[in-house]
Design a protein around this motif. Structure first.
Motif, PDB file in Angstrom:
ATOM      1  N   THR A 124      -0.734 -20.046 -12.160  1.00 35.51           N
ATOM      2  CA  THR A 124      -1.418 -18.909 -12.789  1.00 35.51           C
ATOM      3  C   THR A 124      -2.240 -18.146 -11.769  1.00 35.51           C
ATOM      4  OG1 THR A 124      -1.524 -20.105 -14.888  1.00 35.51           O
ATOM      5  CG2 THR A 124      -2.977 -18.193 -14.629  1.00 35.51           C
ATOM      6  N   ALA A 125      -2.985 -18.886 -10.928  1.00 36.63           N
ATOM      7  CA  ALA A 125      -3.805 -18.240  -9.895  1.00 36.63           C
ATOM      8  C   ALA A 125      -2.933 -17.458  -8.923  1.00 36.63           C
ATOM      9  CB  ALA A 125      -4.617 -19.290  -9.142  1.00 36.63           C
ATOM     10  N   ASP A 126      -1.792 -18.053  -8.529  1.00 36.73           N
ATOM     11  CA  ASP A 126      -0.881 -17.373  -7.605  1.00 36.73           C
ATOM     12  C   ASP A 126      -0.339 -16.082  -8.206  1.00 36.73           C
ATOM     13  OD1 ASP A 126      -1.246 -19.380  -5.837  1.00 36.73           O
ATOM     14  OD2 ASP A 126       0.695 -20.345  -6.125  1.00 36.73           O
ATOM     15  N   MET A 127       0.106 -16.146  -9.470  1.00 34.53           N
ATOM     16  CA  MET A 127       0.713 -14.977 -10.093  1.00 34.53           C
ATOM     17  C   MET A 127      -0.312 -13.871 -10.330  1.00 34.53           C
ATOM     18  SD  MET A 127       3.530 -16.548 -12.739  1.00 34.53           S
ATOM     19  CE  MET A 127       4.143 -14.904 -13.098  1.00 34.53           C
ATOM     20  N   VAL A 128      -1.524 -14.257 -10.751  1.00 34.90           N
ATOM     21  CA  VAL A 128      -2.572 -13.256 -10.978  1.00 34.90           C
ATOM     22  C   VAL A 128      -2.964 -12.604  -9.655  1.00 34.90           C
ATOM     23  CG1 VAL A 128      -4.976 -12.929 -11.653  1.00 34.90           C
ATOM     24  CG2 VAL A 128      -3.471 -14.331 -13.068  1.00 34.90           C
ATOM     25  N   ASN A 129      -3.154 -13.433  -8.627  1.00 35.50           N
ATOM     26  CA  ASN A 129      -3.555 -12.930  -7.320  1.00 35.50           C
ATOM     27  C   ASN A 129      -2.489 -12.020  -6.720  1.00 35.50           C
ATOM     28  OD1 ASN A 129      -4.912 -12.647  -4.832  1.00 35.50           O
ATOM     29  ND2 ASN A 129      -3.880 -14.426  -4.002  1.00 35.50           N
ATOM     30  N   THR A 130      -1.255 -12.538  -6.667  1.00 36.97           N
ATOM     31  CA  THR A 130      -0.165 -11.762  -6.076  1.00 36.97           C
ATOM     32  C   THR A 130       0.190 -10.547  -6.927  1.00 36.97           C
ATOM     33  OG1 THR A 130       0.738 -13.827  -5.193  1.00 36.97           O
ATOM     34  CG2 THR A 130       2.173 -11.908  -5.162  1.00 36.97           C
ATOM     35  N   GLY A 131       0.174 -10.725  -8.253  1.00 34.02           N
ATOM     36  CA  GLY A 131       0.468  -9.602  -9.142  1.00 34.02           C
ATOM     37  C   GLY A 131      -0.534  -8.478  -8.999  1.00 34.02           C
ATOM     38  N   SER A 132      -1.831  -8.840  -8.921  1.00 38.52           N
ATOM     39  CA  SER A 132      -2.870  -7.818  -8.756  1.00 38.52           C
ATOM     40  C   SER A 132      -2.718  -7.095  -7.431  1.00 38.52           C
ATOM     41  CB  SER A 132      -4.257  -8.474  -8.830  1.00 38.52           C
ATOM     42  OG  SER A 132      -4.444  -9.124 -10.068  1.00 38.52           O
ATOM     43  N   LEU A 133      -2.452  -7.873  -6.378  1.00 39.66           N
ATOM     44  CA  LEU A 133      -2.273  -7.270  -5.054  1.00 39.66           C
ATOM     45  C   LEU A 133      -1.071  -6.325  -5.038  1.00 39.66           C
ATOM     46  CD1 LEU A 133      -2.774  -7.110  -1.961  1.00 39.66           C
ATOM     47  CD2 LEU A 133      -1.337  -9.137  -1.731  1.00 39.66           C
ATOM     48  N   SER A 134       0.069  -6.803  -5.526  1.00 39.86           N
ATOM     49  CA  SER A 134       1.302  -6.012  -5.481  1.00 39.86           C
ATOM     50  C   SER A 134       1.204  -4.763  -6.351  1.00 39.86           C
ATOM     51  CB  SER A 134       2.496  -6.860  -5.920  1.00 39.86           C
ATOM     52  OG  SER A 134       2.636  -7.990  -5.097  1.00 39.86           O
ATOM     53  N   LEU A 135       0.740  -4.935  -7.593  1.00 48.60           N
ATOM     54  CA  LEU A 135       0.651  -3.794  -8.501  1.00 48.60           C
ATOM     55  C   LEU A 135      -0.387  -2.782  -8.029  1.00 48.60           C
ATOM     56  CD1 LEU A 135       0.928  -5.560 -11.994  1.00 48.60           C
ATOM     57  CD2 LEU A 135       2.652  -4.162 -10.847  1.00 48.60           C
ATOM     58  N   GLY A 136      -1.509  -3.287  -7.517  1.00 51.78           N
ATOM     59  CA  GLY A 136      -2.548  -2.381  -7.024  1.00 51.78           C
ATOM     60  C   GLY A 136      -2.057  -1.559  -5.847  1.00 51.78           C
ATOM     61  N   CYS A 137      -1.453  -2.242  -4.862  1.00 54.56           N
ATOM     62  CA  CYS A 137      -0.948  -1.541  -3.674  1.00 54.56           C
ATOM     63  C   CYS A 137       0.185  -0.590  -4.044  1.00 54.56           C
ATOM     64  CB  CYS A 137      -0.472  -2.553  -2.636  1.00 54.56           C
ATOM     65  SG  CYS A 137      -1.805  -3.511  -1.873  1.00 54.56           S
ATOM     66  N   PHE A 138       1.107  -1.071  -4.884  1.00 55.00           N
ATOM     67  CA  PHE A 138       2.232  -0.220  -5.275  1.00 55.00           C
ATOM     68  C   PHE A 138       1.752   1.023  -6.018  1.00 55.00           C
ATOM     69  CE2 PHE A 138       5.429   1.099  -8.399  1.00 55.00           C
ATOM     70  CZ  PHE A 138       6.511   1.375  -7.562  1.00 55.00           C
ATOM     71  N   SER A 139       0.753   0.877  -6.879  1.00 51.36           N
ATOM     72  CA  SER A 139       0.231   2.018  -7.647  1.00 51.36           C
ATOM     73  C   SER A 139      -0.340   3.083  -6.718  1.00 51.36           C
ATOM     74  CB  SER A 139      -0.842   1.549  -8.629  1.00 51.36           C
ATOM     75  OG  SER A 139      -0.297   0.656  -9.575  1.00 51.36           O
ATOM     76  N   ILE A 140      -1.112   2.640  -5.707  1.00 53.70           N
ATOM     77  CA  ILE A 140      -1.707   3.589  -4.767  1.00 53.70           C
ATOM     78  C   ILE A 140      -0.627   4.280  -3.944  1.00 53.70           C
ATOM     79  CG2 ILE A 140      -3.226   3.819  -2.764  1.00 53.70           C
ATOM     80  CD1 ILE A 140      -4.870   1.492  -3.894  1.00 53.70           C
ATOM     81  N   VAL A 141       0.370   3.505  -3.491  1.00 53.48           N
ATOM     82  CA  VAL A 141       1.473   4.094  -2.729  1.00 53.48           C
ATOM     83  C   VAL A 141       2.241   5.098  -3.591  1.00 53.48           C
ATOM     84  CG1 VAL A 141       3.688   3.616  -1.609  1.00 53.48           C
ATOM     85  CG2 VAL A 141       1.735   2.117  -1.188  1.00 53.48           C
ATOM     86  N   PHE A 142       2.514   4.718  -4.841  1.00 49.68           N
ATOM     87  CA  PHE A 142       3.269   5.602  -5.746  1.00 49.68           C
ATOM     88  C   PHE A 142       2.513   6.904  -6.002  1.00 49.68           C
ATOM     89  CE2 PHE A 142       4.291   7.146 -10.020  1.00 49.68           C
ATOM     90  CZ  PHE A 142       5.676   7.239  -9.938  1.00 49.68           C
ATOM     91  N   VAL A 143       1.235   6.807  -6.304  1.00 51.07           N
ATOM     92  CA  VAL A 143       0.429   8.009  -6.581  1.00 51.07           C
ATOM     93  C   VAL A 143       0.338   8.876  -5.327  1.00 51.07           C
ATOM     94  CG1 VAL A 143      -1.881   8.846  -7.152  1.00 51.07           C
ATOM     95  CG2 VAL A 143      -0.902   6.944  -8.440  1.00 51.07           C
ATOM     96  N   SER A 144       0.130   8.243  -4.172  1.00 53.12           N
ATOM     97  CA  SER A 144       0.028   8.996  -2.913  1.00 53.12           C
ATOM     98  C   SER A 144       1.294   9.798  -2.656  1.00 53.12           C
ATOM     99  CB  SER A 144      -0.226   8.043  -1.741  1.00 53.12           C
ATOM    100  OG  SER A 144      -1.455   7.374  -1.879  1.00 53.12           O
ATOM    101  N   TYR A 145       2.451   9.163  -2.837  1.00 55.00           N
ATOM    102  CA  TYR A 145       3.710   9.858  -2.564  1.00 55.00           C
ATOM    103  C   TYR A 145       4.087  10.841  -3.659  1.00 55.00           C
ATOM    104  CZ  TYR A 145       4.827   7.684   1.827  1.00 55.00           C
ATOM    105  OH  TYR A 145       4.807   7.330   3.152  1.00 55.00           O
ATOM    106  N   ALA A 146       3.577  10.640  -4.857  1.00 56.09           N
ATOM    107  CA  ALA A 146       3.786  11.639  -5.908  1.00 56.09           C
ATOM    108  C   ALA A 146       3.097  12.947  -5.513  1.00 56.09           C
ATOM    109  CB  ALA A 146       3.241  11.120  -7.238  1.00 56.09           C
ATOM    110  N   TYR A 147       1.862  12.847  -5.018  1.00 54.38           N
ATOM    111  CA  TYR A 147       1.143  14.034  -4.553  1.00 54.38           C
ATOM    112  C   TYR A 147       1.800  14.616  -3.302  1.00 54.38           C
ATOM    113  CZ  TYR A 147      -2.851  13.630  -7.738  1.00 54.38           C
ATOM    114  OH  TYR A 147      -3.662  13.613  -8.857  1.00 54.38           O
ATOM    115  N   ILE A 148       2.254  13.733  -2.404  1.00 46.89           N
ATOM    116  CA  ILE A 148       2.889  14.194  -1.166  1.00 46.89           C
ATOM    117  C   ILE A 148       4.154  14.992  -1.471  1.00 46.89           C
ATOM    118  CG2 ILE A 148       4.180  13.414   0.873  1.00 46.89           C
ATOM    119  CD1 ILE A 148       2.138  11.102   1.093  1.00 46.89           C
ATOM    120  N   ILE A 149       5.011  14.441  -2.324  1.00 45.19           N
ATOM    121  CA  ILE A 149       6.266  15.127  -2.671  1.00 45.19           C
ATOM    122  C   ILE A 149       5.984  16.456  -3.348  1.00 45.19           C
ATOM    123  CG2 ILE A 149       8.332  15.004  -4.132  1.00 45.19           C
ATOM    124  CD1 ILE A 149       8.304  11.957  -3.609  1.00 45.19           C
ATOM    125  N   SER A 150       4.997  16.447  -4.261  1.00 44.01           N
ATOM    126  CA  SER A 150       4.632  17.689  -4.942  1.00 44.01           C
ATOM    127  C   SER A 150       4.163  18.751  -3.949  1.00 44.01           C
ATOM    128  CB  SER A 150       3.529  17.403  -5.969  1.00 44.01           C
ATOM    129  OG  SER A 150       3.085  18.596  -6.576  1.00 44.01           O
TER     130      SER A 150
END
Length: 315
Positions: free
Chosen positions: A197-223
């Motif tokens: 549980t600790a591994d999935m919460v930790n890794t999930g938070s890291l991956s989703l958080g980083c991916f969200s920032i990358v996705f939003v950044s490139y959404a603005y960049i492409i626009s």
């Protein structure tokens, strides 16, 4: 060793990728060649950026740090794997195994944060070019890179500590070529619910958080890029981001498959692990240098300086 009437594992055996001696030699040669290119390529980028003052900008400062992380991340697993390919005794002590888990996630987590930081840097450069030097000043760059290392350290502690507290009383054979949370959890002789549980919460938070920032950044960049009237300007902007997007895909994709699921084993896990621990750090220098004219020119200048220095020294 007996502790409290319970047999405790003091070392593990890394089974590696294959038990076939002939195949092990082939894998050893491939690993060795890729690792040597990883060292040479990433060190060349670090030295080139350090020596050439024209590359002393945030973008190349971040690239320099990424190269150091790639080199460190690969070094956590590859040297011991190379040694294990050539010897019969493939044991690793309990403490060394936990240390390998820690440093694997320390450098891996730091790289996740750093790739996210590089996406933010590209967002500021393309969407706010007039304020870029103000926002990404020297102090801000140092602080942001420092945060990526601190974030990696916290992530590593959250990954290594729970698995280090699990009781291991046998068997002690790890079906992998390096120590990691999932294969270790499969050997625990008690429930691994808290650790998983600790591994999935930790890794999930890291991956989703980083991916969200990358996705939003490139959404603005492409626009923003699509609004550029000049075809040459659009091509230049997309070219700047293409290398980073390629590296993000190569690193995040395999890592998400391995870590964002329960501790179960799939047939392709070892191959995917090879990809993100060895192949991606090996490819990154090629990805960035082949698509970056400034880096290639600086490397040629560095080579010219070396030849000139050797010629003067010999005369």
């Amino acid at each position: 060793m007996t502790v409290s009437n319970e047999t405790r594992v003091t070392h593990f055996i890394l089974l590696g990728i294959s038990s076939d001696p002939a195949l092990q030699i082939i894998i050893f040669v491939l690993f060795l060649v890729m690792y040597l290119f990883t060292i040479a390529g990433n060190l060349l980028i670090v030295v080139t950026i350090y020596v050439d003052s024209q590359l002393h900008s945030p973008m190349y400062f971040f690239l320099c740090n990424l190269s150091f992380l790639d080199l460190s991340f690969s070094t956590v697993t590859v040297p011991r794997s190379l040694v294990n390919f050539l010897r019969q005794n493939k044991t690793i002590s309990f403490n060394d195994c936990i240390a390998q888990v820690f440093f694997l996630h320390f450098f891996g987590g730091s790289e996740c944060f750093h790739l996210t930081l590089m996406a933010y840097d590209r967002y500021v450069a393309i969407c706010n070019p007039l304020r870029y030097t103000t926002i990404m000043n020297r102090r801000a760059c140092l602080l942001l890179v420092g945060f990526t290392w601190v974030g990696g350290f916290i992530h590593a502690c959250a990954q290594a500590f729970p698995v280090s507290q699990l009781p291991f009383c046998g068997p002690n054979e790890i079906n992998h070529f390096f120590c990691d949370d999932h294969p270790l959890s499969l050997l625990a002789c008690s429930t691994t619910f808290f650790s998983e549980t600790a591994d999935m919460v930790n890794t999930g938070s890291l991956s989703l958080g980083c991916f969200s920032i990358v996705f939003v950044s490139y959404a603005y960049i492409i626009s923003t890029v699509l609004k550029i009237r000049s075809a040459e300007g659009r091509q230049k902007a997309f070219s700047t981001c293409a290398s980073h997007l390629t590296v993000v895909t190569l690193f995040f994709g395999p890592s998400a498959f391995i870590y964002m699921r329960p501790s179960v084993t799939f047939a392709g896990d070892k191959l995917i692990s090879v990809f993100y621990t060895i192949v991606t750090p090996w490819l990154n220098p090629f990805i960035y240098t082949l698509r970056n004219e400034k880096v290639k020119k600086s490397m040629k200048k560095l080579g010219g300086r070396k030849v000139s220095f050797l010629g003067t020294h010999m005369n």
